[in-house]
Design an enzyme around this catalytic site. Structure first.
Site, PDB file in Angstrom:
ATOM      1  N   GLY A  90       9.182  -6.481   8.144  1.00 36.47           N
ATOM      2  CA  GLY A  90       8.882  -5.984   6.875  1.00 36.47           C
ATOM      3  C   GLY A  90       8.222  -6.494   5.841  1.00 36.47           C
ATOM      4  O   GLY A  90       7.412  -6.510   4.877  1.00 36.47           O
ATOM      5  N   ASP A  91       8.257  -7.984   6.742  1.00 36.99           N
ATOM      6  CA  ASP A  91       6.992  -8.460   5.779  1.00 36.99           C
ATOM      7  C   ASP A  91       5.284  -7.914   5.921  1.00 36.99           C
ATOM      8  O   ASP A  91       4.965  -8.362   5.144  1.00 36.99           O
ATOM      9  CB  ASP A  91       7.116  -9.988   6.452  1.00 36.99           C
ATOM     10  CG  ASP A  91       7.867 -10.563   6.734  1.00 36.99           C
ATOM     11  OD1 ASP A  91       8.999 -10.849   5.542  1.00 36.99           O
ATOM     12  OD2 ASP A  91       8.397 -11.379   7.476  1.00 36.99           O
TER      13      ASP A  91
END
Length: 305
Positions: free
Chosen positions: A248-249
């Site tokens: 997600g990052d």
């Protein structure tokens, strides 16, 4: 310039065992120590995509030195606030099932808080600040809102990647991007989703509340992008899944790195999907050549106005 803020960094200690037996001595098959923290992950992917950025946050002790040395090796600019307490260690135990044991966050003093805020006071309207991850328990409730106010006072843009009330309170300040997953979005609006179509009205609510763009990740169903021009869905890239940490990052880094160049949200979404997928298919965060390989496979389709 893009700034990332990691309030609660960590060393992620990844341990592989064949068959975990509780209460007995277990021999690890292999292990790996990596710098952790959502903002730090964003910084690392930005750098691999040749996007300069500066990492901010709190680091302390020998564990903080490990992270700082790692980022120096990757030639990532950093301006962390040095604290007295040790930066935490998170254990990622990979056996038949994956288990995580996250360390306690360090004590952050009033002086430490003032130092971080002073560093953020130097930003300008050309800058983007990425605020992401959990906050140590020692920080006051609503601390993210204090940082958002500081960013807006300096007329800079910001991304916020957190959950719960901190996310909802930030929307009115018009973040460039928010990125809850489908479960976090459902929890925020006290509902449940059974189909992709169910998600669309609630993604639009994020925009109505103030977000400029919103990405909703849906694991095996790809991701959705919500913009003022419409709703877009990505395809799902196919490779063996190796790593759920940092995907997600990486998506945020891919999006904001591309978006900072030309404000094209759909193209930025394509980059975000490529970066997030590449990390999911890698042992550590994705490398640039793999990102480029997957970028050619990403297909974005408009599914609603």
């Amino acid at each position: 310039m893009i700034y990332t803020v990691t309030l609660n960094p960590s060393i992620d200690y990844i341990v592989h065992v064949d068959d975990l037996k509780i209460g007995e001595v277990n021999r690890m098959k292999k292990d790996l120590k990596l710098p952790g923290g959502k903002g730090i992950n964003v910084s690392r992917i930005l750098k691999r995509n040749k996007i300069e950025n500066i990492a901010l946050g709190f680091l302390g002790g020998f564990t903080g030195t490990f992270i700082s040395d790692w980022l120096n090796h990757e030639r990532i600019q950093q301006n962390f606030t040095q604290i007295t307490s040790d930066t935490r260690i998170n254990i990622k135990l990979k056996a038949k099932a994956e288990t995580e044991i996250n360390g306690l966050g360090p004590d952050i003093s009033t002086k430490d808080i003032g130092d971080l805020k002073e560093k953020l006071s130097n930003i300008s309207n050309d800058d983007i600040v990425v605020l992401s991850g959990s906050a140590p328990a020692s920080l006051p409730n609503g601390f993210y809102q204090e940082l958002v106010q500081l960013v807006k006072e300096n007329k800079a843009n910001f991304v916020i990647d957190t959950t719960g009330q901190d996310l909802m309170d930030a929307l009115v300040h018009q973040p460039v991007l928010v990125k809850p997953n489908n479960h976090e979005l459902a929890e925020a609006y006290h509902t449940t989703f059974n189909t992709v179509t169910d998600i669309i009205p609630f993604g639009k609510k994020l925009l109505k509340a103030g977000a400029q763009n919103a990405i909703i990740s849906m694991a095996g169903d790809g991701a959705l992008l919500f913009t003022k021009d419409g709703v877009y869905q990505s395809n799902v890239l196919k490779r063996p899944l190796k790593n759920s940490v940092g995907a997600g990052d990486s998506m945020i880094a891919g999006f904001i790195g591309a978006y900072s160049k030309n404000k094209d949200a759909v193209n930025a979404f394509k980059w975000g999907v490529a970066c997030g997928s590449a990390t999911a298919f890698s042992d550590d965060l994705a490398q640039a050549d793999f990102i480029q390989e997957l970028l050619a496979e990403v297909v974005i389709e408009k599914i609603a106005d």
